[in-house]
Design an enzyme around this catalytic site. Structure first.
Site, PDB file in Angstrom:
ATOM      1  N   TYR A 143       0.855  -1.188   0.000  1.00  0.00           N
ATOM      2  CA  TYR A 143       0.000   0.000   0.000  1.00  0.00           C
ATOM      3  C   TYR A 143       0.890   1.236   0.000  1.00  0.00           C
ATOM      4  CZ  TYR A 143      -3.453   3.468   1.531  1.00  0.00           C
ATOM      5  OH  TYR A 143      -4.272   4.565   1.631  1.00  0.00           O
ATOM      6  N   ASP A 237       9.290   2.514   0.181  1.00  0.00           N
ATOM      7  CA  ASP A 237       8.230   3.192   0.913  1.00  0.00           C
ATOM      8  C   ASP A 237       8.337   2.753   2.374  1.00  0.00           C
ATOM      9  OD1 ASP A 237       6.013   4.222   2.090  1.00  0.00           O
ATOM     10  OD2 ASP A 237       4.580   3.475   0.610  1.00  0.00           O
ATOM     11  N   LYS A 265       4.046   8.459   9.237  1.00  0.00           N
ATOM     12  CA  LYS A 265       3.751   7.843  10.528  1.00  0.00           C
ATOM     13  C   LYS A 265       4.727   8.251  11.650  1.00  0.00           C
ATOM     14  CE  LYS A 265       0.712   4.476   8.526  1.00  0.00           C
ATOM     15  NZ  LYS A 265       0.832   3.931   7.195  1.00  0.00           N
TER      16      LYS A 265
END
Ligand code: PLP
Length: 427
Positions: A143, A237, A265
């Site tokens: 994702y 990522d 995050k």
């Protein structure tokens, strides 16, 4: 025990689609309605019915020091008192960039944005700008946020260009996205044979969005070699694994290094921050130094920078926290596996630093298709529901990883395993 949350959810659904601002929060895959949160404190969440949970989600990763950490809270309040945003440079941005650049040999410059989605979207534009090519290559089950060209699913057969996985995404916007099977080197080679226009390969080196599924070292090496042989850039990522899998994320524990890294995050410690980073040659293409356009009114927001900076400095000053976090993660998943075995239930477990994963399966999955094929989603849903009732808050889908924070205690873990044992007797 959930009366207030059930009512709050109904009211939210009247004015917010599905009652939530990010779909996974609606608990669709496990059934029931989500607890509405009143506050967090260290390891714990408290909902509006007064229930207390040991939180193994930690806002989906960002809170490595748990909820309402005093030092981060103080930095945020002190910075907020000076004004929330200026749309002009502040020292905090250079400070946070310096902390990051210092850590990585392959990074000279960082650009801050406000989410992981934005970081990845911008990193891909940069890769396309640098190489002058159009195609991007991603892997099933990884994702990378909700931007148009990344919302793709397998079309007819593998090694094809993806088709949109959401209405509202024109096929024209995904026709440059190649989709490969994760951990499948042959498939990757075939993709490079199919296109001579690949600008970049993007992946989660430690995938955490199909459950925890690390890329194999051989697979990462193949990604690196094929990128080099074909003039494409490799993007890690690390929005989830960054400052989580280790202090330097996946890059810190893997031999193969990327050309561009994306962060999110943990980098904002609970405030909206994303970033992408690379060598000065690559970053030099970015506006205003270069011609690849990228911008943001609230990018590098001082309050968000203060939170990220305080958290990152704490991590760098105490790098041993990662050993402690991993020891606790290992203790938790090994305990879960032990009680699963005892009750005749197949459970596959793994950890990377403060990330952990478990699958109700008899074999460890290595890609998205295997997660879907091997795992017992019904059993997971029941387990999740019953654990919530006992005060243990896990991510509400088998496709999500778990996150350890410094505040979760040995007792929290012991009690969690006892609760899991009781539930698995009837699972
Ligand atoms: C969470 C996540 C994103 C998206 O970040 P947002 O802040 O939700 O936009 C991108 N990539 C990975 C690997 C993620 O885990």
């Amino acid at each position: 025990m959930f009366e207030n949350s059930i009512k709050a959810y109904e009211q939210a659904c009247e004015v917010i689609p599905g009652g939530v601002d990010s779909p996974v929060r609606a608990f669709k895959s496990v059934g029931g309605t989500p607890p509405f949160i009143d506050r967090g404190e260290g390891a714990y969440l408290f909902d509006i019915d007064g229930n207390k949970y040991v939180d193994f989600v930690q806002s989906w990763g960002p809170l490595i020091f748990g909820h309402a950490n005093k030092e981060i809270e103080e930095a945020v309040i002190a910075t907020a008192k000076k004004g929330l945003s200026f749309g002009a440079p502040t020292l905090l941005e250079t400070d946070l960039a310096n902390e990051i650049v210092e850590m990585f040999d392959n990074i000279d410059k960082v650009r801050f944005v406000s989410s992981g989605t934005e970081a990845v979207m911008s990193a891909i534009r940069l890769a396309r700008g640098v190489t002058g090519r159009n195609d991007i290559l991603k892997f099933e089950g990884c994702y990378h946020g909700h931007s148009d060209s990344l919302l793709v699913q397998a079309g007819s057969g593998l090694a094809t260009f993806g088709s949109p996985s959401s209405p509202g995404v024109p096929a024209d916007l995904t026709k440059h996205t190649l989709l490969c099977e994760f951990n499948n080197i042959e498939n990757l080679k075939k993709c490079f044979e199919d296109s001579d226009d690949i600008s970049c390969v993007i992946l989660e080196p430690i995938a955490g969005n199909m459950g925890l599924v690390p890329a194999s070292p051989e697979f990462l090496k193949a990604c690196r070699e094929l990128c080099d042989a074909n003039g494409a850039l490799l993007i890690y990522d690390e929005v989830m694994s960054g400052f989580r899998a280790s202090l330097k994320g996946a890059s810190g524990i893997l031999e193969t290094q990327a050309d561009i890294i994306t962060f999110g995050k943990v980098i904002g410690a609970g405030m909206p921050v994303g970033a992408f980073a690379a060598s000065k040659e690559i970053m030099g293409h970015l506006s205003p130094e270069g011609t690849v356009y990228q911008a943001g009114t609230l990018s590098g927001n001082p309050v968000a920078m203060a939170a990220g900076l305080t958290s990152l400095r704490k991590l760098k000053a105490n790098p041993e926290v990662y050993e402690g976090l991993n020891a606790k993660a290992v203790k938790l998943v090994n305990g879960l596996k032990e009680v699963a075995d005892k009750n005749g239930i197949g459970l596959q477990v793994d950890t990377r630093g403060s990330m952990f994963g478990f699958f109700f399966a008899d074999k460890m999955p290595t890609n998205f298709k295997e997660v879907t094929d091997f795992c017992d989603f019904k059993r997971f849903a029941t387990f999740h529901r019953e654990m919530i009732k006992k005060g243990f808050y896990f991510a509400c889908s088998q496709y999500e990883a778990g996150f350890m924070c410094t505040e979760i205690s040995e007792d929290d873990i012991k009690n969690c395993i006892i609760a899991a044992d009781e539930i698995m007797k009837n699972l």
